[in-house]
Design a protein around this motif. Structure first.
Motif, PDB file in Angstrom:
ATOM      1  N   ILE A  54       0.842  -1.200   0.000  1.00 32.59           N
ATOM      2  CA  ILE A  54       0.000   0.000   0.000  1.00 32.59           C
ATOM      3  C   ILE A  54       0.878   1.251   0.000  1.00 32.59           C
ATOM      4  N   PHE A  55       1.894   1.278   0.873  1.00 35.07           N
ATOM      5  CA  PHE A  55       2.827   2.406   0.907  1.00 35.07           C
ATOM      6  C   PHE A  55       3.533   2.570  -0.442  1.00 35.07           C
ATOM      7  N   ILE A  92       9.073   6.937   5.633  1.00 35.14           N
ATOM      8  CA  ILE A  92      10.197   6.377   6.376  1.00 35.14           C
ATOM      9  C   ILE A  92      10.113   4.862   6.265  1.00 35.14           C
ATOM     10  N   PHE A  93      11.180   4.257   5.770  1.00 35.99           N
ATOM     11  CA  PHE A  93      11.191   2.819   5.535  1.00 35.99           C
ATOM     12  C   PHE A  93      11.459   2.066   6.842  1.00 35.99           C
ATOM     13  N   LEU A 169      16.640  10.050  13.223  1.00 32.67           N
ATOM     14  CA  LEU A 169      17.274  10.888  12.207  1.00 32.67           C
ATOM     15  C   LEU A 169      16.479  10.829  10.904  1.00 32.67           C
ATOM     16  N   MET A 170      16.026   9.640  10.532  1.00 34.77           N
ATOM     17  CA  MET A 170      15.190   9.504   9.340  1.00 34.77           C
ATOM     18  C   MET A 170      13.921  10.338   9.480  1.00 34.77           C
ATOM     19  N   GLU A 186       6.696   0.541  10.263  1.00 35.62           N
ATOM     20  CA  GLU A 186       7.226  -0.097  11.468  1.00 35.62           C
ATOM     21  C   GLU A 186       8.267   0.781  12.170  1.00 35.62           C
ATOM     22  N   PRO A 187       7.863   1.953  12.615  1.00 35.02           N
ATOM     23  CA  PRO A 187       8.813   2.911  13.197  1.00 35.02           C
ATOM     24  C   PRO A 187       9.423   2.473  14.517  1.00 35.02           C
TER      25      PRO A 187
END
Length: 267
Positions: A54-55, A92-93, A169-170, A186-187
């Motif tokens: 989806i992302f 953000i990956f 940082l990301m 999945e932060p």
């Protein structure tokens, strides 16, 4: 962090009959959903459910096979990923995607340079306007360092940071471009309890500042705590959507994601 004004209760992102296929595999199968401006939306489901796809579809890193995606009323499917980012959608990956040798402060300033109004010659000749903008960028980068609790490592190379610091940082670099929508994959994965608590507070503050946020995560307790609404996927399809407390009671969700009994929700 400066507040970003949004028109609440208006649709920011809308997917209609969205499908993504890889050969015979339907990774995303005719899914409809809307994201309201200013909300924190959760996307959950078992591994392989299609959440990250989806992302990928929203950011156009994979082509869609059917349906449509609109952002702020404009169709964005088929648009190049960097153009989607310029529209205000950043991601953000799950894995750390950083420039390992770049100092932390410079890393964030590089994001700010994407919004630069200075010409090539202005930068080369270091004109007064360039110096003014550079000073502003440095000030803004330090504000983001403070916001993400990275002030003490601003001169260190990004690759020397801990996993949790790299994730922050990301986040700081993503926020430097003043996004309207931020996608977090999945932060909190791989973090200890204290690091998770710190990241949760950052995510809540981002939402408080008016940045619409979509979060993918497997930690149901966390998602129940932070999300306004959630969509549950399984085998590429949408099982249900709604407020966390309603979603958690859906028998299909309990079977597919939470376990065979409601007691599994506490695990």
């Amino acid at each position: 962090m400066d507040s970003i004004k949004t028109v609440k209760n208006s649709t920011l992102l809308k997917a209609d009959m969205l499908s993504v296929t890889f050969g015979r595999l339907k990774a995303v199968d005719n899914i409809d959903f809307e994201i309201q401006a200013g909300e924190l939306f959760g996307l959950i489901g078992p591994n392989g459910a299609g959440k990250t796809t989806i992302f990928n579809a929203i950011t156009n890193t994979v082509p869609i096979s059917g349906g449509s995606v609109r952002f702020m009323g404009k169709f964005i499917h088929g648009t190049k990923p960097h153009e989607v980012a310029k529209m205000g959608v950043v991601r953000i990956f799950q894995s750390a995607t950083i420039f390992t040798k770049t100092p932390v402060l410079v890393h964030i300033m590089n994001g700010l340079h994407c919004r630069s109004t200075t010409t090539y010659w202005g930068a080369l000749l270091r004109t007064p306007s360039f110096k003014k903008e550079e000073a502003g960028n440095r000030k803004r980068a330090r504000e983001l360092l403070k916001f993400t609790n990275l002030e003490c490592v601003e001169d260190q190379p990004a690759g020397s940071l801990s996993w949790a610091q790299q994730k922050r940082l990301m986040l700081a670099t993503a926020l430097s471009v003043d996004p309207k929508l931020i996608l977090l994959d999945e932060p909190i994965a791989g973090m200890n309890a204290d690091e998770i608590a710190e990241m949760i507070e950052l995510i809540k503050t981002i939402r408080t500042n008016g940045i619409t946020t979509i979060v993918i995560d497997h930690n149901m307790k966390v998602m129940m705590n932070i999300c306004d609404r959630m969509m549950v996927m399984n085998f590429g399809q949408k099982l249900t959507e709604g407020p966390p407390e309603t979603v958690a009671q859906d028998p299909r969700v309990i079977e597919a994601y939470l376990g065979s009994s409601k007691n599994d929700q506490s695990q």
